[in-house]
Design a protein around this motif. Structure first.
Motif, short mmCIF file in Angstrom:
data_model
loop_
_atom_site.label_atom_id
_atom_site.label_comp_id
_atom_site.label_asym_id
_atom_site.label_seq_id
_atom_site.Cartn_x
_atom_site.Cartn_y
_atom_site.Cartn_z
N GLU A 93 0.82 -1.21 0.00
CA GLU A 93 0.00 0.00 0.00
C GLU A 93 0.86 1.26 0.00
OE1 GLU A 93 -3.18 0.30 -0.64
OE2 GLU A 93 -3.39 -1.88 -0.73
N GLN A 94 1.95 1.28 0.80
CA GLN A 94 2.84 2.44 0.80
C GLN A 94 3.41 2.69 -0.60
OE1 GLN A 94 5.96 1.67 3.61
NE2 GLN A 94 4.78 2.40 5.36
N THR A 95 3.58 1.63 -1.33
CA THR A 95 4.18 1.73 -2.66
C THR A 95 3.20 2.20 -3.71
OG1 THR A 95 5.77 -0.02 -2.11
CG2 THR A 95 5.40 0.42 -4.45
N VAL A 96 2.01 1.58 -3.77
CA VAL A 96 1.12 1.82 -4.91
C VAL A 96 0.02 2.84 -4.66
CG1 VAL A 96 1.57 -0.49 -5.83
CG2 VAL A 96 -0.45 -0.10 -4.38
N ARG A 97 -0.16 3.29 -3.42
CA ARG A 97 -1.22 4.27 -3.17
C ARG A 97 -0.94 5.55 -3.95
NH1 ARG A 97 1.70 5.42 2.13
NH2 ARG A 97 2.52 7.50 1.74
N PRO A 98 -1.99 6.35 -4.23
CA PRO A 98 -1.75 7.65 -4.88
C PRO A 98 -0.74 8.46 -4.06
CG PRO A 98 -4.09 7.15 -4.82
CD PRO A 98 -3.40 6.10 -3.98
N SER A 99 0.20 9.07 -4.74
CA SER A 99 1.30 9.84 -4.13
C SER A 99 2.22 8.97 -3.28
CB SER A 99 0.75 11.00 -3.28
OG SER A 99 0.03 11.89 -4.10
N GLY A 100 2.29 7.67 -3.60
CA GLY A 100 3.18 6.76 -2.89
C GLY A 100 4.54 6.64 -3.56
N CYS A 101 5.30 5.66 -3.13
CA CYS A 101 6.68 5.48 -3.61
C CYS A 101 6.75 5.16 -5.10
CB CYS A 101 7.37 4.39 -2.80
SG CYS A 101 7.55 4.82 -1.06
N LEU A 102 5.78 4.39 -5.60
CA LEU A 102 5.80 4.07 -7.02
C LEU A 102 5.62 5.34 -7.85
CD1 LEU A 102 5.95 2.08 -9.34
CD2 LEU A 102 3.50 1.63 -9.02
N LYS A 115 15.74 4.22 -15.58
CA LYS A 115 15.20 3.72 -16.85
C LYS A 115 13.99 2.81 -16.61
CE LYS A 115 19.35 4.06 -19.68
NZ LYS A 115 20.32 3.35 -20.49
N PHE A 116 14.11 1.85 -15.70
CA PHE A 116 13.02 0.90 -15.45
C PHE A 116 12.77 0.79 -13.95
CE2 PHE A 116 15.05 -0.38 -19.40
CZ PHE A 116 13.97 -0.40 -20.26
N VAL A 117 11.50 0.61 -13.59
CA VAL A 117 11.08 0.52 -12.18
C VAL A 117 10.51 -0.87 -11.92
CG1 VAL A 117 9.53 1.43 -10.41
CG2 VAL A 117 10.58 2.99 -12.07
N GLY A 118 11.02 -1.49 -10.88
CA GLY A 118 10.53 -2.80 -10.49
C GLY A 118 10.41 -2.90 -8.98
N PHE A 119 10.32 -4.13 -8.51
CA PHE A 119 10.28 -4.34 -7.07
C PHE A 119 10.94 -5.66 -6.72
CE2 PHE A 119 6.44 -6.49 -8.43
CZ PHE A 119 6.24 -7.55 -7.53
N ILE A 129 1.85 -11.48 -6.45
CA ILE A 129 0.92 -11.46 -7.58
C ILE A 129 0.09 -10.17 -7.57
CG2 ILE A 129 -1.16 -12.57 -8.52
CD1 ILE A 129 0.16 -15.28 -7.80
N LYS A 130 -0.34 -9.75 -6.40
CA LYS A 130 -1.11 -8.51 -6.30
C LYS A 130 -0.30 -7.33 -6.85
CE LYS A 130 -3.84 -5.94 -2.90
NZ LYS A 130 -4.30 -5.93 -1.51
N ALA A 131 0.98 -7.26 -6.51
CA ALA A 131 1.85 -6.19 -7.02
C ALA A 131 2.01 -6.29 -8.53
CB ALA A 131 3.19 -6.21 -6.32
N TYR A 139 9.66 -4.97 -13.82
CA TYR A 139 10.30 -6.23 -13.46
C TYR A 139 10.06 -6.53 -11.99
CZ TYR A 139 14.00 -3.55 -11.19
OH TYR A 139 14.69 -2.69 -10.36
N VAL A 140 10.39 -7.77 -11.62
CA VAL A 140 10.29 -8.22 -10.23
C VAL A 140 11.52 -9.06 -9.90
CG1 VAL A 140 8.88 -10.24 -10.90
CG2 VAL A 140 8.87 -9.47 -8.53
N ASN A 141 12.04 -8.88 -8.69
CA ASN A 141 13.08 -9.75 -8.13
C ASN A 141 12.37 -10.62 -7.09
OD1 ASN A 141 14.50 -7.35 -9.10
ND2 ASN A 141 16.29 -8.10 -8.02
N LEU A 142 12.41 -11.95 -7.28
CA LEU A 142 11.72 -12.82 -6.33
C LEU A 142 12.48 -14.12 -6.13
CD1 LEU A 142 10.37 -15.14 -8.28
CD2 LEU A 142 8.57 -13.47 -8.54
N HIS A 143 12.10 -14.82 -5.07
CA HIS A 143 12.72 -16.11 -4.75
C HIS A 143 12.03 -17.22 -5.53
CE1 HIS A 143 15.27 -15.07 -1.29
NE2 HIS A 143 14.39 -14.10 -1.11
N TRP A 144 12.85 -18.05 -6.11
CA TRP A 144 12.37 -19.28 -6.73
C TRP A 144 13.58 -20.17 -6.89
CZ3 TRP A 144 13.57 -22.28 -10.93
CH2 TRP A 144 12.67 -23.30 -11.22
#
Length: 173
Positions: A93-102, A115-119, A129-131, A139-144
């Protein structure tokens, strides 16, 4: 001095082998400062530099920390900016809310500093998945990894949204 020489030699050897992606983060101790001492010695066009900044309740603090990262890295832009650690609903929520970090990250992108924004994430698959499904990230950095494929559904979702995927800790650290 010895560590700095080793860092420079490692980057030189990596480039010779075709490895040009350098990943760091605001929260990785002195890594940005150490990289900032050697990055100017290399052709910037040959490097893909990624740093990550943790989401903040105050987007101005997020911007301040990003600017500090640029200063430490001795760069005028990064190729990849990851919002570091969308691990919980609150951080999402801190990231995607209006006027948030994103939104702040997108402003940095418009200014040519990114150049590119990910998480990046250590969160549960449903948060990841929600993000991804916001369709607001590149892009996304995740564990697998082979033994624990719990985030496979997130990778499939990223594929549907045409997101780049960086696998972090492929051997579970």
């Amino acid at each position: 001095d010895e560590n700095q020489r080793n860092l420079e030699a490692t980057i030189e050897r990596s480039l010779a082998l075709g490895i040009n992606h350098i990943e760091t983060a605001r929260g990785y101790g002195s890594s940005e400062m150490q990289l900032g001492q050697v990055l100017p010695k290399f052709d910037r066009d040959q490097l893909i530099i990624q740093t990550k900044v943790a989401p903040k309740d105050d987007p101005k603090e997020f911007r301040r920390q990003f600017n500090q990262s640029l200063h430490f890295l001795n760069l005028d832009h990064v190729d990849l900016l990851g919002i570091h650690g969308i691990n919980t609903e609150e951080l999402f929520e801190q990231t995607v809310r209006p006027s948030g970090c994103l939104e702040e990250a997108r402003k940095l992108q418009e200014q040519g500093k990114v150049k590119f924004v990910g998480f990046s994430t250590h969160g549960t698959t449903d948060v990841i998945i929600k993000a991804i499904e916001t369709n607001q990230f590149d892009y996304v950095n995740l564990h697998w990894y082979y033994i624990n494929q719990a985030n496979w559904a997130a990778i499939e979702t990223a594929n549907r949204y045409d997101l780049g995927v960086f696998i972090i800790s492929p051997s579970d650290k």
